[in-house]
Motif scaffolding. Sequence first.
Motif, mmCIF file in Angstrom:
data_model
loop_
_atom_site.group_PDB
_atom_site.id
_atom_site.type_symbol
_atom_site.label_atom_id
_atom_site.label_comp_id
_atom_site.label_asym_id
_atom_site.label_seq_id
_atom_site.Cartn_x
_atom_site.Cartn_y
_atom_site.Cartn_z
ATOM 1 N N UNK A 54 0.817 -1.209 0.000
ATOM 2 C CA UNK A 54 0.000 0.000 0.000
ATOM 3 C C UNK A 54 0.854 1.264 0.000
ATOM 4 N N UNK A 55 1.974 1.245 0.726
ATOM 5 C CA UNK A 55 2.856 2.422 0.776
ATOM 6 C C UNK A 55 3.444 2.716 -0.607
ATOM 7 N N UNK A 56 3.846 1.662 -1.326
ATOM 8 C CA UNK A 56 4.402 1.864 -2.670
ATOM 9 C C UNK A 56 3.366 2.541 -3.566
ATOM 10 N N UNK A 57 2.130 2.047 -3.528
ATOM 11 C CA UNK A 57 1.076 2.660 -4.347
ATOM 12 C C UNK A 57 0.814 4.098 -3.893
ATOM 13 N N UNK A 58 0.870 4.338 -2.585
ATOM 14 C CA UNK A 58 0.666 5.704 -2.084
ATOM 15 C C UNK A 58 1.772 6.636 -2.577
ATOM 16 N N UNK A 59 3.010 6.142 -2.572
ATOM 17 C CA UNK A 59 4.122 6.966 -3.055
ATOM 18 C C UNK A 59 3.917 7.405 -4.497
ATOM 19 N N UNK A 60 3.213 6.564 -5.274
ATOM 20 C CA UNK A 60 2.977 6.881 -6.688
ATOM 21 C C UNK A 60 1.561 7.424 -6.911
ATOM 22 N N UNK A 61 0.926 7.883 -5.822
ATOM 23 C CA UNK A 61 -0.359 8.575 -5.857
ATOM 24 C C UNK A 61 -1.512 7.694 -6.372
ATOM 25 N N UNK A 62 -1.374 6.389 -6.269
ATOM 26 C CA UNK A 62 -2.477 5.478 -6.596
ATOM 27 C C UNK A 62 -3.202 5.167 -5.280
ATOM 28 N N UNK A 107 -6.397 4.672 -4.364
ATOM 29 C CA UNK A 107 -7.384 3.594 -4.245
ATOM 30 C C UNK A 107 -6.700 2.248 -4.029
ATOM 31 N N UNK A 108 -5.630 1.988 -4.794
ATOM 32 C CA UNK A 108 -4.902 0.728 -4.626
ATOM 33 C C UNK A 108 -4.210 0.688 -3.261
ATOM 34 N N UNK A 109 -3.682 1.825 -2.846
ATOM 35 C CA UNK A 109 -3.036 1.873 -1.531
ATOM 36 C C UNK A 109 -4.034 1.503 -0.439
ATOM 37 N N UNK A 110 -5.229 2.112 -0.489
ATOM 38 C CA UNK A 110 -6.239 1.831 0.529
ATOM 39 C C UNK A 110 -6.711 0.383 0.454
ATOM 40 N N UNK A 111 -6.763 -0.189 -0.753
ATOM 41 C CA UNK A 111 -7.172 -1.593 -0.908
ATOM 42 C C UNK A 111 -6.241 -2.509 -0.120
ATOM 43 N N UNK A 171 -1.488 3.796 10.732
ATOM 44 C CA UNK A 171 -0.667 4.999 10.563
ATOM 45 C C UNK A 171 -0.531 5.372 9.095
ATOM 46 N N UNK A 172 -0.507 4.379 8.220
ATOM 47 C CA UNK A 172 -0.398 4.670 6.797
ATOM 48 C C UNK A 172 -1.757 4.965 6.165
ATOM 49 N N UNK A 173 -2.837 4.403 6.702
ATOM 50 C CA UNK A 173 -4.179 4.790 6.252
ATOM 51 C C UNK A 173 -4.406 6.279 6.521
ATOM 52 N N UNK A 174 -3.857 6.746 7.631
ATOM 53 C CA UNK A 174 -3.957 8.165 7.968
ATOM 54 C C UNK A 174 -3.444 9.030 6.812
ATOM 55 N N UNK A 175 -2.315 8.627 6.208
ATOM 56 C CA UNK A 175 -1.723 9.429 5.127
ATOM 57 C C UNK A 175 -2.683 9.585 3.959
ATOM 58 N N UNK A 176 -3.413 8.490 3.601
ATOM 59 C CA UNK A 176 -4.359 8.558 2.482
ATOM 60 C C UNK A 176 -5.510 9.502 2.821
ATOM 61 N N UNK A 178 -6.463 13.154 1.108
ATOM 62 C CA UNK A 178 -7.778 13.367 0.491
ATOM 63 C C UNK A 178 -8.621 14.381 1.265
ATOM 64 N N UNK A 179 -8.059 14.983 2.339
ATOM 65 C CA UNK A 179 -8.779 15.951 3.174
ATOM 66 C C UNK A 179 -10.059 15.354 3.773
ATOM 67 N N UNK A 180 -10.010 14.088 4.107
ATOM 68 C CA UNK A 180 -11.148 13.401 4.720
ATOM 69 C C UNK A 180 -11.032 13.551 6.242
ATOM 70 N N UNK A 181 -11.529 14.664 6.762
ATOM 71 C CA UNK A 181 -11.300 15.020 8.172
ATOM 72 C C UNK A 181 -11.856 13.970 9.134
ATOM 73 N N UNK A 182 -13.054 13.437 8.837
ATOM 74 C CA UNK A 182 -13.671 12.477 9.756
ATOM 75 C C UNK A 182 -12.819 11.218 9.894
ATOM 76 N N UNK A 183 -12.397 10.666 8.750
ATOM 77 C CA UNK A 183 -11.598 9.442 8.808
ATOM 78 C C UNK A 183 -10.188 9.711 9.311
ATOM 79 N N UNK A 184 -9.666 10.898 9.064
ATOM 80 C CA UNK A 184 -8.364 11.270 9.631
ATOM 81 C C UNK A 184 -8.441 11.211 11.160
ATOM 82 N N UNK A 185 -9.475 11.853 11.729
ATOM 83 C CA UNK A 185 -9.642 11.859 13.180
ATOM 84 C C UNK A 185 -9.897 10.451 13.715
ATOM 85 N N UNK A 186 -10.752 9.700 13.002
ATOM 86 C CA UNK A 186 -11.105 8.344 13.438
ATOM 87 C C UNK A 186 -9.871 7.441 13.453
#
Length: 634
Positions: free
Chosen positions: A169-177, A179-183, A207-212, A216-224
């Motif tokens: 997931x981190x590799x996909x996040x580094x390349x801005x993918x 959806x795949x990162x979250x999968x 901790x890495x889900x937090x980055x996604x 994405x400026x998803x405040x609720x899920x960031x806090x959760x």
Amino acid sequence: MLWNKIHIAAWWMFVFVLSVSAQEINELTDKLHKSKTNEEKFYALTKLSDYWSYRDTARAFDMLRDALPLTAENSFLKGIYYFYEAGVYFGHDNAKSQQLYMEVEEYLKTHDTPQAYHYRAKLWHNYGALEQQADNDKAFLDITLTHCIPFAEKSGDNNLLMSYFTNVGIIFYNHKELDKAMEYYMKAVSLAKTPEDETENLLWAYLNMFDVYFYENDADNVQHTLDKAEKMIQRFHGSNLAAVFYKNKAKFLNAKGDYQNALASIETGMRVAQEHNFHWDFVSLKYEKALIYKMSGRWSESKKELEELLQNTANGITGKSRLALMNELSEAEFQLGNYRNAYDLMKEHKELSDSINAQNYKEQVADLETRYRTAEKEKEISILESKNRFQQTLFWGGALLVFLLSMWIWYAWNARKKRAEKDLLLLKQQREIEVSKALMDGEEQERKRLARDLHDGLVGRVTGLKMNVERIARDSRPDELPDVVTQLQTVITELRQTAHNLEPSTLKKQGLEDAIRHFCQSMQSAETNIVFYASGLSEIDDKKLQLSIYRIIQELITNAVRHADASEISLQSTFENKFLLIEIEDNGKGFNPDTTSRNMGLNNLESRVKSINGTLKIDSRPGEGTHIYIECRL
């Protein structure tokens, strides 16, 4: 996204030394002295070497030197020995480390045991981490998918598998993918089915889900997500991941404009990173500190932090990360009115950027040249082979043999393919049967519940009314008729409520969210307060799925009100990116999920969750309320 590549390297160090913590050193040392067999002594020595590998390499090699004679002719132990030797070289002599990991693979690939697959998964992961440190993300991703994950699955180590899913997931996040990162983050989280599975690898995934969510400026899920991570950090006192958590918390506070607390969180994280000697975490926190100063307009402090990062060669910051630091420092110089310094930095930035691009060009040219020389060599070989052909008869005989062999391979492949399709179809049919059975069980339990409600409630009331009417008729007491009418109205109300529970009209008319809200309001009373929050439920348009979700929530609320005697109930249900989350918490009397027998309510709930391919987690203790968490990828 600048620093996320560092996370995998830092996490490798954490995974590698996770098997031996400082608290276990005394036990291992004691075990070494009390070892009765060479094998016991060997494992104690290698574990101690693992501990010292990133603290004192000389002591680590001393431990391995004592362990080597104990391997004797045992190829498995020999492979384990080279695994830990490669770990000592990791980060100091990467080429030597990778060479040793390949020797480990040769020793272990003939062993078909969970322990062998466990070490093979880790050796390939460490090999790939060294590739990733050299900016070869593709190699690291290929190795993780083709070696690490399959071997971890064969080892049966879900905790190890969880970390590999997160790394992909981190590799996909580094390349801005994203959806795949979250999968892959979700795959990691889904492996935590019991409280025992909630390890620091699960914390790493959060901790890495937090980055996604933050990106994405998803405040609720960031806090959760941050709240979940904070609870786990408190549970794992002294966790190696605390530095990453404090960095994430600082990012969140910085985005909210709470700069003072953001800086306090950074300072805490930097202390943790120094205590554990996690260099890259410290660098990442220092960079985040510069960004906080920037956001708060404290340009001088931001400049100081950035200059220290660039000037300290021990940081090992190169390539694109160095470009980003130079860009930030140039902006700080500009804001401080140092226009000449800002210009010089931008000029240096351009030269470094051109150099990196030129290096990439040279690598591409070298690759093309290699391919050209290979093609030329193949052409020469072809010419030589054409001069030495066998006789015509032998040629056709060989061709016939190849043809027959090809036909046999095609037949075997086709038969295997048909077998695989048949097995897949059978598996699908079994799954459909299981789901159908779960739904039937749920419907049967619902009928039993309805029968019980009718028998215990309405039938008793109607029988009482019948006796009252007979008595009034017998005794000629018309003054008691109003009481009978009131009782009849109560029966009608209960019948209407029962009919609504069987087929909620609000669900058809107003949708899932309003139907749930209406049900929660109907279950409220002076003794019970229900708070309901929903997001995205209107996107679920499948009627059968709506009804299943409604029944699940109906069961959750009913159990909390009728069985838990809860006075406060909090229900949250969200649907986003085809991921459904249902979370309910009450302050009722609670129970022990491991020892409590499965009554009709719990069985009904588990069957319905299973029918929508969901997972159910129950966290409850007697006297401490109940927390139920349901998640499902729809």
